[in-house]
Design an enzyme around this catalytic site. Structure first.
Site, mmCIF file in Angstrom:
data_model
loop_
_atom_site.group_PDB
_atom_site.id
_atom_site.type_symbol
_atom_site.label_atom_id
_atom_site.label_comp_id
_atom_site.label_asym_id
_atom_site.label_seq_id
_atom_site.Cartn_x
_atom_site.Cartn_y
_atom_site.Cartn_z
ATOM 1 N N ASP A 148 0.833 -1.195 0.000
ATOM 2 C CA ASP A 148 0.000 0.000 0.000
ATOM 3 C C ASP A 148 0.870 1.249 0.000
ATOM 4 O OD1 ASP A 148 -2.418 1.794 0.736
ATOM 5 O OD2 ASP A 148 -3.278 -0.212 0.678
ATOM 6 N N HIS A 225 -4.067 6.191 2.905
ATOM 7 C CA HIS A 225 -4.640 4.926 2.428
ATOM 8 C C HIS A 225 -4.001 3.729 3.126
ATOM 9 C CE1 HIS A 225 -5.730 1.724 -0.491
ATOM 10 N NE2 HIS A 225 -6.768 2.498 -0.766
ATOM 11 N N SER A 582 -11.024 -1.314 -0.795
ATOM 12 C CA SER A 582 -9.748 -1.200 -0.082
ATOM 13 C C SER A 582 -9.939 -1.348 1.416
ATOM 14 C CB SER A 582 -9.102 0.162 -0.361
ATOM 15 O OG SER A 582 -8.539 0.218 -1.639
#
Length: 787
Positions: A148, A225, A582
Site C-alpha cells: 500500500d 490509504h 480497499s
C-alpha cells in the site's frame, strides 16, 4: 497473444519505483523508439544463488543490448527470490525479441494500477471474551504483509502493548528512510518497513513529470490509504476513537495481535495514487522471502479483460508465487461497480481471495431542511462547518457555463458551472458512477458554494440498492456541508413548487450536522454500489467496506479544511471514516490471520474455503455481487469441511487451458511436469459454475473433514428456479476420522432450451452439507452463466 494462447502462471505483477532510470538503448533501428518500462517474467527461479540469477538476467538482456554497460543501465529491478524475472527500460522492438526466447514466459509493459473501525468488527461478531479472537489469541504472531502507501507509525493503533517478541521466523527488516527511524518507528507491531519506487520514478521520467509533496523515500504514509488499510487489518485496540466526535467507540483491527510488515508501492497525491507493476512484483518477491503469512492487497486494475491474460498481470503472478509459499493473498474487488464484469482480471485469479464491499448496521445521517420546513434524511460524514443559516438551493443543471451544456453542468464537472451563480448557494449535483464525491466538493467549494446536495444519476434510488453507500463517506478533504439523497422526490417537489409560474419563492435549504445512527434494516447488509461485480466465481466473499473508521496520518496533506468565522483552518485527525473495497479486503486479511493462528498448518486454499463456505449469503443481490456472502467470524475458524487446493492443482488447471508442456515447465520450473493426462480438470473450488449453453454438465468436488472424527453430512440443495436441476451424488458423506477426504459429483440438467438461453445472463443455486448434529453448514454457491 504471441506464443502463449492460454492462461499463464496464475500470478500478477505490478510496477515498483525508487530511482529515475533513463537507460540508453542499443544503437541501430531502436534509436527511433522511445524506451518504456517492461516486465520480463521468467517463471520459477531455477538458480541456486542470487549471483547466478543476476547473471541469467544479464545474459537474457544481452540479446537486445550491445554491451554489458547498456544492460546494467537498462535494468530497474531483479526478481530473484520467489520467482525469476526483471524489469528494464526497453523499446517495443526489444521487448518483441525477448518474447521469442525460450526462457521467457512473458514480456509486458509495466502498467499503472490504482489503490482502492469502531463498529465493523463488533458488527461481524468479534468478541474479546469468546469466539475467534480468544481462540486465536487475537492473531498473535501471524504476520500480515500490506502492499500500500505506507504507514503513519505514530498512530495509537500501531502500539505494541501486550505483544510478545517478534516471531523468530521473521526474515524481514525495517529500513531507515526519510522521516523514518527504525529505532523509533518500528516495534513489535510494525516489524517490517520497505518501499519500492523505481517503477514509479521511471514512469514519471518517461512522462517528464516530477514527484509531489507526499513523496518520501521511506515507508512513511502521508496520504492515509496505507495507514487506514493496515490498521483495519491488524491495528491495536484504541478506546475513545472518533472522527470529530462521530462514531465514538473502540477502534481495532480484525487481528489486533497480528504483526504488520509494510511494502510501500502506492505513490502520488491523495486523490491520484497509483502503483506500478514493476514495484508490485518486487514487493511480492521481497514479502515472500521475508516470511509473511498473509498478504493484504488493496490495489488493482480497472480493466476487465479475458482471464486468459493473467500472465500480463503483476498481481496474478505475484500472488501465485505467494500461494506457492503458503501465503494467503486477500485482494480488493475494486470500486468499478455496479455493473457486471467490473472485477479486473488482475484481481480475479482463483488463487487469490477477492473481496467485495458491503454495509454494516450503522448509517451516518445528515438532514436537509427545506425552506417550507420539510426535512429530508440523507447521508454524509461530517461534523463541523455547519451553521443554521439558510442558503439558496441551485440546480447545477440550470447554471451551465457559457461553453458547457446542461448534461455537463449537472454533474458539476470542472469548468462546467457558471461561477457567479454558484457563489453563496447550496448546489444540487448529480453524481456519476466512478466519480469521487470529494471531487464534486472541491469543484463547488472553489467556486464559493456554501453547501452541496448529491443525488444519484437516476431519479430514484433505493437505499437497499447500495446507493449512496460509499460515495458520500469520508471526512477526508470535506470542506463544506454535504448531504447525499437516495430519493430526491421530495426535493424535486419542493423545487417545482418554488419554480411554479405563480410562485415568487426562492428555494432554500439548511444542511444540518451529521450523526451516526445504527439501523436494523431487514436487508442489511447490502453490497455497496461502487463494489465491482463478477463474472463468477469472483468476488469470493464480502466484508464491511462502507464508512469504516481506522487510523489516519496527522499531516497537512491528509487534513480537513474547516471554514471558520476567522477563515479556513486545517484540522488533523487521528482517525478517518472512508469507504471502498480497499477497506473490505483488510477485514478479510485480518480474519484470515485469526484462522491461520488457530490452524497454522492450513493451506491458503483451506483458509479461503473456511471463510467462503461459512459465509452468509446476502438477502438482496446475487453471487456476482457478494460471492459466497458476508464473512461469518462465528463459524470461520471451525468450518467442519474444507475444499483444499494444492499448487499442483493450479498446474492441472493451467493444463486444462491447453498449455503445452514447455510453457508449463517455464512457469513451474519443473521439467518433469506434463499436461498429457489433463485434457479436462475442475478446480476444487468452494463455489461452482456451469454454462447454460450445455444441456448437461457435471463436476467433482472433494471435501476434507476438519471437524469431529466421526461425522455424517447430508446435502441440501437450493435449486435455481426454472433454469436447471442440480443433482448431488452421493447425498450423504460419512467420515470416520479427521482429515479424511471424500468426493461427490455435482450434475446439472439445463431446463431452458437454446431459443431461450440467450435471454438469461445469470442464475444461481446453493449446495449445503449439514451434519447430523446441525453444528456445521458448509455452503457452496452454484452459478449458471450464459457463456
Amino acid at each position: 497473444m504471441g506464443k502463449f494462447r492460454g492462461l499463464l502462471s496464475l500470478t500478477l505483477v505490478m510496477c515498483l519505483s525508487s530511482q529515475i532510470y533513463l537507460p540508453a538503448v542499443a544503437t541501430g533501428d531502436h534509436d527511433a523508439e522511445k524506451p518504456k518500462l517492461y516486465i520480463v517474467y521468467m517463471g520459477k527461479n531455477p538458480h541456486a544463488t542470487i549471483e547466478d540469477t543476476h547473471a541469467a538476467h544479464h545474459l537474457t538482456l544481452s540479446n537486445v543490448f550491445e554491451s554489458e554497460a547498456l544492460v546494467r543501465e537498462s535494468l530497474v529491478y531483479h526478481y530473484k527470490h520467489a520467482f525469476s524475472g526483471f524489469s528494464a527500460m526497453l523499446t517495443e522492438s526489444q521487448a518483441h525479441i525477448l518474447r521469442q526466447l525460450p526462457e521467457v514466459v512473458s514480456v509486458f509493459e509495466s502498467k499503472q494500477l490504482k489503490g482502492q473501525t469502531t463498529r465493523s468488527m463488533s458488527y461481524l461478531g468479534l468478541n474479546r471474551k469468546h469466539g475467534l479472537w480468544p481462540k486465536s489469541d487475537f492473531g498473535s504472531d501471524v504476520i500480515i504483509g500490506v502492499l500500500d502507501s505506507g504507514l503513519w507509525p505514530e498512530s495509537e493503533m500501531f502500539n505494541d502493548k501486550n505483544l510478545g517478541p517478534v516471531p523468530a521466523r521473521w526474515n524481514g527488516s525495517c529500513l531507515p528512510g526519510e522521516q523514518w527511524d527504525p529505532a523509533i518507528h518500528c516495534n513489535r507491531k510494525i516489524i517490517g518497513a520497505r518501499w519500492f519506487d523505481k517503477g514509479y520514478l521511471a514512469a514519471l521520467a518517461e512522462s517528464n513529470e516530477t514527484t509531489g509533496p507526499n513523496y518520501l523515500q521511506s515507508a512513511r504514509d502521508k496520504s492515509g490509504h496505507g495507514t487506514h488499510v493496515s490498521s483495519t487489518a491488524a491495528g491495536s485496540m484504541v478506546e475513545g476513537a472518533s472522527v470529530f466526535g462521530l462514531a465514538q467507540g473502540t477502534a481495532t483491527g480484525a487481528a489486533p495481535g497480528a504483526r504488520i510488515a509494510m511494502y510501500k508501492v502506492l505513490w502520488g497525491e491523495e486523490n491520484s495514487q497509483f502503483a506500478y507493476d514493476a514495484d508490485i512484483l518486487a514487493a511480492f518477491d521481497q514479502a515472500i522471502l521475508d516470511g509473511v503469512d498473509i498478504l493484504s492487497v488493496s490495489l488493482g486494475d480497472s480493466i476487465f479483460v479475458s482471464v486468459m491474460e493473467f500472465y500480463n498481470s503483476s498481481l496474478a503472478i505475484g500472488s501465485y508465487h505467494a500461494v506457492e509459499h503458503k501465503i494467503l493473498v486477500s485482494i480488493s474487488a475494486m470500486n468499478d461497480g455496479p455493473g457486471t464484469f467490473t472485477v479486473a482480471s488482475s484481481n480475479a485469479a482463483p488463487w487469490q481471495l477477492t473481496v467485495a464491499a458491503s454495509t454494516t448496521d450503522r448509517d451516518f445521517v445528515a438532514e436537509l431542511q427545506l425552506g417550507d420546513g420539510t426535512v429530508i434524511e440523507g447521508r454524509g460524514v461530517k461534523n463541523f462547518n455547519f451553521t443554521e443559516e439558510s442558503f439558496p438551493i441551485v440546480d447545477a443543471a440550470k447554471i451551465p457555463a457559457n461553453n458547457a451544456v446542461n448534461n455537463e453542468s449537472r454533474f458539476c464537472e470542472e469548468g462546467s458551472l457558471d461561477a457567479k451563480r454558484v457563489q453563496g448557494a447550496v448546489i444540487l449535483c448529480t453524481l456519476k458512477f466512478g466519480v469521487n464525491k470529494t471531487h464534486l466538493e472541491e469543484v463547488v467549494y472553489q467556486l464559493g458554494a456554501t453547501g452541496l446536495i448529491i443525488v444519484g444519476p437516476r431519479s430514484k434510488f433505493d437505499f437497499d440498492a447500495g446507493f449512496p453507500y460509499g460515495f458520500l463517506s469520508s471526512t477526508y478533504t470535506t470542506q463544506i456541508p454535504t448531504v447525499g439523497l437516495a430519493n430526491r422526490s421530495k426535493l424535486d417537489a419542493y423545487l417545482n413548487k418554488c419554480f411554479n409560474s405563480n410562485s415568487t419563492s426562492i428555494p432554500t435549504g439548511i444542511i444540518r450536522r451529521n450523526k451516526a445512527v445504527r439501523t436494523r434494516r431487514y436487508n442489511n447488509p447490502v453490497i455497496a454500489t461502487f463494489s465491482s461485480r463478477g463474472p463468477n466465481p469472483v468476488p469470493d466473499i464480502t466484508a464491511p467496506g462502507v464508512d469504516i473508521l481506522a487510523a489516519w496520518p496527522e499531516t497537512d496533506t491528509a487534513s480537513v479544511l474547516e471554514v471558520t468565522s476567522e477563515g479556513p483552518v486545517l484540522r488533523t485527525t487521528k482517525f478517518n471514516i472512508i469507504s471502498g473495497t480497499s477497506m473490505s479486503a483488510p477485514h478479510i486479511s485480518g480474519i484470515a490471520a485469526l484462522v491461520k493462528a488457530e490452524h497454522p498448518d492450513w493451506s491458503p486454499a483451506a483458509i479461503k474455503s473456511a471463510l467462503m463456505t461459512t459465509a452468509i449469503p446476502l438477502k438482496k443481490g446475487n453471487i456476482l455481487d457478494f460471492g459466497a456472502g458476508q464473512v461469518n467470524v462465528l463459524r470461520a475458524g471451525d468450518p467442519g469441511l474444507i475444499y483444499d487446493i494444492s499448487p499442483s492443482d493450479y498446474t492441472l488447471f493451467l493444463c486444462s487451458l491447453n498449455y503445452t508442456d514447455a510453457q508449463l515447465a517455464v512457469i513451474t520450473g519443473e521439467n518433469a511436469t506434463s499436461c498429457n493426462q489433463s485434457t479436462s480438470f475442475s478446480l476444487n473450488y468452494p463455489s461452482i459454475t456451469f454454462s447454460i449453453v450445455h444441456s448437461e454438465s457435471s463436476t467433482v468436488r472433494t471435501v476434507t473433514n476438519v471437524g469431529p472424527a466421526n461425522s455424517t453430512y447430508h446435502v441440501n440443495i437450493v435449486q435455481p428456479g426454472d433454469v436447471a436441476i442440480i443433482y448431488v451424488n452421493p447425498t450423504t458423506l460419512t467420515f470416520i476420522e479427521q482429515n479424511q477426504k471424500l468426493s461427490f459429483t455435482v450434475s446439472v440438467q439445463i431446463l431452458i432450451g437454446p431459443d431461450n438461453s440467450g435471454t438469461l445472463q445469470h442464475s444461481q443455486g446453493f449446495i449445503t452439507w449439514k451434519d447430523v448434529g446441525n453444528l456445521y453448514q458448509v455452503t457452496s454457491p452454484v452459478s449458471f452463466w450464459n457463456y
